[in-house]
Design a protein around this motif. Structure first.
Motif, short mmCIF file in Angstrom:
data_model
loop_
_atom_site.label_atom_id
_atom_site.label_comp_id
_atom_site.label_asym_id
_atom_site.label_seq_id
_atom_site.Cartn_x
_atom_site.Cartn_y
_atom_site.Cartn_z
N LEU A 58 -0.35 0.17 4.82
CA LEU A 58 0.64 -0.87 4.61
C LEU A 58 0.86 -1.64 5.90
O LEU A 58 1.10 -1.04 6.95
CB LEU A 58 1.97 -0.26 4.15
CG LEU A 58 3.16 -1.22 4.06
CD1 LEU A 58 2.94 -2.23 2.93
CD2 LEU A 58 4.46 -0.45 3.84
N SER A 59 0.72 -2.93 5.82
CA SER A 59 1.02 -3.80 6.96
C SER A 59 2.15 -4.74 6.57
O SER A 59 2.03 -5.48 5.59
CB SER A 59 -0.21 -4.62 7.37
OG SER A 59 -1.21 -3.79 7.91
N VAL A 60 3.24 -4.68 7.31
CA VAL A 60 4.37 -5.57 7.08
C VAL A 60 4.34 -6.62 8.19
O VAL A 60 4.43 -6.29 9.37
CB VAL A 60 5.70 -4.81 7.08
CG1 VAL A 60 6.86 -5.77 6.82
CG2 VAL A 60 5.67 -3.69 6.05
N LEU A 61 4.22 -7.85 7.78
CA LEU A 61 4.03 -8.95 8.72
C LEU A 61 5.37 -9.61 9.04
O LEU A 61 6.14 -9.90 8.13
CB LEU A 61 3.06 -9.97 8.12
CG LEU A 61 1.74 -9.37 7.61
CD1 LEU A 61 0.90 -10.41 6.89
CD2 LEU A 61 0.99 -8.73 8.75
N PRO A 62 5.63 -9.84 10.32
CA PRO A 62 6.92 -10.45 10.70
C PRO A 62 7.00 -11.92 10.30
O PRO A 62 6.00 -12.56 10.02
CB PRO A 62 6.96 -10.28 12.22
CG PRO A 62 5.55 -10.11 12.62
CD PRO A 62 4.81 -9.48 11.48
N LEU A 105 5.23 3.83 -5.18
CA LEU A 105 6.23 3.83 -4.11
C LEU A 105 6.76 2.41 -3.93
O LEU A 105 5.97 1.46 -3.91
CB LEU A 105 5.59 4.32 -2.81
CG LEU A 105 6.49 4.42 -1.59
CD1 LEU A 105 7.49 5.57 -1.76
CD2 LEU A 105 5.66 4.63 -0.33
N LYS A 106 8.07 2.29 -3.76
CA LYS A 106 8.67 0.97 -3.66
C LYS A 106 9.74 0.94 -2.59
O LYS A 106 10.32 1.98 -2.24
CB LYS A 106 9.29 0.56 -5.00
CG LYS A 106 8.29 0.50 -6.15
CD LYS A 106 8.94 0.07 -7.44
CE LYS A 106 7.90 0.00 -8.55
NZ LYS A 106 8.45 -0.49 -9.82
N LYS A 107 9.98 -0.28 -2.10
CA LYS A 107 11.10 -0.52 -1.20
C LYS A 107 11.57 -1.95 -1.41
O LYS A 107 10.73 -2.86 -1.45
CB LYS A 107 10.70 -0.28 0.25
CG LYS A 107 11.87 -0.33 1.22
CD LYS A 107 11.45 0.06 2.63
CE LYS A 107 12.66 0.08 3.55
NZ LYS A 107 12.31 0.44 4.95
N PRO A 108 12.86 -2.18 -1.57
CA PRO A 108 13.34 -3.52 -1.90
C PRO A 108 13.09 -4.55 -0.81
O PRO A 108 12.85 -5.71 -1.10
CB PRO A 108 14.84 -3.30 -2.13
CG PRO A 108 15.00 -1.86 -2.39
CD PRO A 108 13.92 -1.17 -1.61
N SER A 109 13.15 -4.13 0.45
CA SER A 109 13.02 -5.07 1.55
C SER A 109 12.24 -4.40 2.67
O SER A 109 12.74 -3.49 3.33
CB SER A 109 14.41 -5.49 2.04
OG SER A 109 14.31 -6.39 3.12
N ALA A 110 11.02 -4.86 2.90
CA ALA A 110 10.14 -4.21 3.86
C ALA A 110 10.52 -4.54 5.30
O ALA A 110 11.00 -5.66 5.61
CB ALA A 110 8.70 -4.64 3.61
N LEU A 111 10.29 -3.57 6.19
CA LEU A 111 10.49 -3.74 7.62
C LEU A 111 9.14 -3.64 8.33
O LEU A 111 8.24 -2.93 7.86
CB LEU A 111 11.41 -2.64 8.16
CG LEU A 111 12.81 -2.56 7.58
CD1 LEU A 111 13.51 -1.30 8.10
CD2 LEU A 111 13.62 -3.81 7.90
N VAL A 112 9.03 -4.32 9.46
CA VAL A 112 7.79 -4.22 10.24
C VAL A 112 7.51 -2.76 10.59
O VAL A 112 6.35 -2.32 10.60
CB VAL A 112 7.88 -5.09 11.51
CG1 VAL A 112 6.69 -4.83 12.42
CG2 VAL A 112 7.97 -6.57 11.14
N SER A 113 8.56 -1.99 10.83
CA SER A 113 8.40 -0.58 11.20
C SER A 113 7.92 0.29 10.04
O SER A 113 7.58 1.45 10.26
CB SER A 113 9.73 -0.02 11.72
OG SER A 113 10.75 -0.18 10.75
#
Lengths: 112, 116
Positions: free
Chosen positions: A108-112, A76-84
């Motif tokens: 998955l943890s997306v850090l601001p 699974l991929k995403k070009p630009s991660a969001l905190v949400s």
């Protein structure tokens, strides 16, 4: 028997960076693959699926997944991660009995 | 309704009591699945119904667990003589039979069971 592996329990990524959540599978016959996301205290939400056709599958919320038959992977991929995007992600395969077999999940943890 | 509906959303019960969890699948979905999810863990398959075929009960953890489904409608998961290790979220999902469109599974919000 069908099985799904998600080799990473936890993935950390900075907001705005690309993200990848890994999934490998083992099936007899054609693979039918799915990704789901689970937010806290919620049920699972469908993101995308691979049935046949193009190896790059696009889904909800800007996610996509790449099917690689030779490596038996469906990352699974995403070009630009969001905190949400921070959540628990599950890969699944539908087996010959039409049951769904889920991987153990990757947080998955997306850090601001 | 538009989605999979589960009731109750929360259930607190005393150890040793029986509980019934209900799942209303999406209309027209012939397949129905029950999973258990312990806190912070993955999905543990319990049982799978497909139309009028015999259910796949291979995931039921003990004979205290049973499930029924009437035709292609409501399903009830029953846990007898509940134990503290039964505490978990019980998730129900439904899908079309393979070969039809939209063959992904759709999940309900789950029933959070707490055994005290």
């Amino acid at each position: 028997a069908q099985s799904v592996a998600q080799p990473e329990d936890q993935v950390n990524v900075a907001e705005g960076n690309p993200l990848t959540v890994k999934c490998t599978y083992s099936v007899s016959g054609n693979p039918y693959l799915f990704w789901y996301v689970q937010y806290p205290n919620r049920g699972l939400q469908f993101l995308l699926k691979y049935i046949t056709g193009d190896n790059l599958v696009k889904g909800s919320y800007g996610f996509e997944a790449e099917f690689n038959k030779s490596q038996t992977s469906f990352h699974l991929k995403k070009p630009s991660a969001l905190v949400s995007d921070s959540a628990l992600y599950f890969c699944a395969v539908r087996d010959e009995r039409q049951n769904f077999v889920f991987g153990p999940g990757t947080r998955l943890s997306v850090l601001p | 309704g538009a989605g999979v509906s589960q009731s109750p959303s929360n259930k607190v019960t005393e150890k040793g009591k029986d509980v019934e969890l209900r799942c209303d699948p999406i209309s027209g979905h012939t397949a129905l699945y029950w999973y258990r999810q312990r806190l912070g863990q993955g999905l543990e398959f319990l049982i799978y119904f497909q139309g009028n075929s015999a259910p796949d009960k291979s995931g039921l953890p003990s004979d205290r667990f049973s499930a029924e489904r009437t035709g292609e409608s409501v399903s009830t998961l029953t846990i007898q003589r509940t134990q503290q290790e039964d505490s978990a979220v019980y998730l129900c999902a439904s899908s079309f039979r393979w070969g039809q469109l939209n063959t992904e599974a759709f999940f309900g919000q789950g029933t959070r069971l707490t055994v005290v």
